[in-house]
Scaffold this motif. Sequence first.
Motif, short mmCIF file in Angstrom:
data_model
loop_
_atom_site.label_atom_id
_atom_site.label_comp_id
_atom_site.label_asym_id
_atom_site.label_seq_id
_atom_site.Cartn_x
_atom_site.Cartn_y
_atom_site.Cartn_z
N VAL A 59 -7.74 5.03 8.27
CA VAL A 59 -6.73 5.76 7.52
C VAL A 59 -7.04 5.69 6.03
N PRO A 60 -7.28 6.84 5.38
CA PRO A 60 -7.56 6.81 3.95
C PRO A 60 -6.30 6.50 3.15
N GLU A 61 -6.54 6.00 1.94
CA GLU A 61 -5.42 5.60 1.10
C GLU A 61 -4.93 6.82 0.33
N ALA A 88 -8.70 11.43 -1.34
CA ALA A 88 -8.32 10.14 -0.75
C ALA A 88 -9.56 9.31 -0.42
N GLN A 89 -9.43 8.02 -0.65
CA GLN A 89 -10.53 7.11 -0.33
C GLN A 89 -10.10 6.18 0.78
N LEU A 90 -11.10 5.65 1.51
CA LEU A 90 -10.78 4.60 2.46
C LEU A 90 -10.57 3.31 1.69
N GLN A 91 -9.78 2.46 2.29
CA GLN A 91 -9.54 1.16 1.67
C GLN A 91 -10.87 0.46 1.42
N GLY A 92 -11.05 -0.07 0.21
CA GLY A 92 -12.26 -0.84 -0.08
C GLY A 92 -13.45 0.02 -0.44
N GLN A 93 -13.27 1.35 -0.38
CA GLN A 93 -14.38 2.24 -0.70
C GLN A 93 -14.48 2.38 -2.23
N LYS A 113 -1.58 -4.92 -4.10
CA LYS A 113 -2.05 -4.84 -5.48
C LYS A 113 -1.29 -5.86 -6.32
N ARG A 141 0.81 -1.21 0.00
CA ARG A 141 0.00 0.00 0.00
C ARG A 141 0.85 1.27 0.00
N PHE A 172 2.55 1.79 -10.66
CA PHE A 172 1.80 2.02 -9.43
C PHE A 172 0.93 3.27 -9.56
N GLY A 173 1.51 4.33 -10.13
CA GLY A 173 0.78 5.58 -10.31
C GLY A 173 -0.44 5.39 -11.20
N TYR A 188 -1.82 8.77 -2.11
CA TYR A 188 -0.73 8.50 -3.02
C TYR A 188 0.60 8.69 -2.29
N PRO A 189 1.43 7.64 -2.23
CA PRO A 189 2.60 7.69 -1.36
C PRO A 189 3.76 8.53 -1.89
N TYR A 190 3.73 8.93 -3.15
CA TYR A 190 4.86 9.69 -3.69
C TYR A 190 4.48 11.15 -3.88
N SER A 198 -6.26 -0.81 7.39
CA SER A 198 -6.42 0.64 7.52
C SER A 198 -7.23 1.13 8.71
N ARG A 207 -14.75 -7.19 2.08
CA ARG A 207 -14.79 -5.97 2.86
C ARG A 207 -15.93 -5.99 3.86
N GLU A 222 -6.89 -5.97 -5.95
CA GLU A 222 -6.40 -5.38 -4.72
C GLU A 222 -7.06 -6.06 -3.54
N PHE A 232 -3.12 3.47 -9.23
CA PHE A 232 -3.69 4.31 -8.19
C PHE A 232 -4.69 5.30 -8.79
N GLY A 283 3.19 1.66 -2.05
CA GLY A 283 3.70 1.80 -3.39
C GLY A 283 5.03 1.11 -3.63
N LYS A 300 -7.82 3.66 -10.40
CA LYS A 300 -8.76 3.19 -9.39
C LYS A 300 -9.62 4.33 -8.87
#
Lengths: 162, 185
Positions: free
Chosen positions: B175-177, A76-81, A105, A23, A50-51, B179-181, B147, B71, A99, A54, A25, A57
Amino acid sequence: MLQAPGGAVGSSTRMRCMYMFNRQGVCLHYHVWLRPVSVLSRQEDQKLMFGLLFSLKLFTAKMDPVGGSKGQLGAAQLQGQGCSFHSFQTNTYKLSFMETPTGLKIVLVTDSKMSDLREALKYIYSNIYVEYVVKNPLYTPDTPFKCELFNQNLDNYVKTLS
Amino acid sequence: MPPNSRPGDAVFASVDRVNAELFTLTYGAIVRQLLTDFEEVDEVNKQLDTMGYNIGIRLIDDFLAKANITRCSDFRETAETIVKVGFKMFLGVTGTVANWNTDNTECSLILDDNPLVDFVELPETCQGLYYCNILCGVIRGALEMVSMRTEVKFVKDVLRGDDVFEIRLKLLEQVPEEYPYKDDE
């Protein structure tokens, strides 16, 4: 680019390559069966992939005409949303994606005529990744892995796909 | 999930078993060793929680793979899934969820029976010990991987004279997902 160790090419000519991202990345695993053309460095290639996943999705979820939520594109979304895509296809290849709720992923790139791989991705997660990587007590979770048993089982499994 | 089915049973039937005594005694040996190494019961509680956490972050994948769960719609369902499917799958027992707070972020997981404590009696010297504290760590680790940041602790323990095991589970944050970069990286 070089072929994967174990050299399963030939027996699974439809497979191209596979990526696994956590998660954050980080590319946990990259597996090549057949990929003669690659323009970027491996690192750039993985980051771009990855970008793409992301953004795609988030984008697919935002475009959902029925279940979509309001708010900004890219928020930003919650996981699974939201909904998620499971594959896209070009005239030369097909990319299948899964995912898990833990944010793993898995991406399989194959030739364009490959059938639906959703079950196959689930199998790779449940019966190969979890069994041979996660359950290895000496593996540090969330780090890239090189695991012989994983590679062998993956190679054997993808031979059965069509 | 339909409320009347027993979703943990099917998974439980399909997983491998080990001898119960071996399991209980192995866990006992770990606690025993921690007591020798750390001497203070508070420190042992903390170590058990950390060990559990490290188990939890792996176990969640095994759980998701076997239980075939994709889920949970809300935290209530998450708690139900832990006691009905998770506990059944890994401990062979099921519990109940009770004592919800008003905004559905805090509840108690109640266990009447717990295979970890077979043969166990707390001696005078270990009065502050939460013998099964590893379970709290497991739940916290597993939920963090999906999360949810949580706080998990024992509030009732049969070994300390209570009638049931009660684990208090508190959701701190989902915790929302992101973008990590950074864009210019």
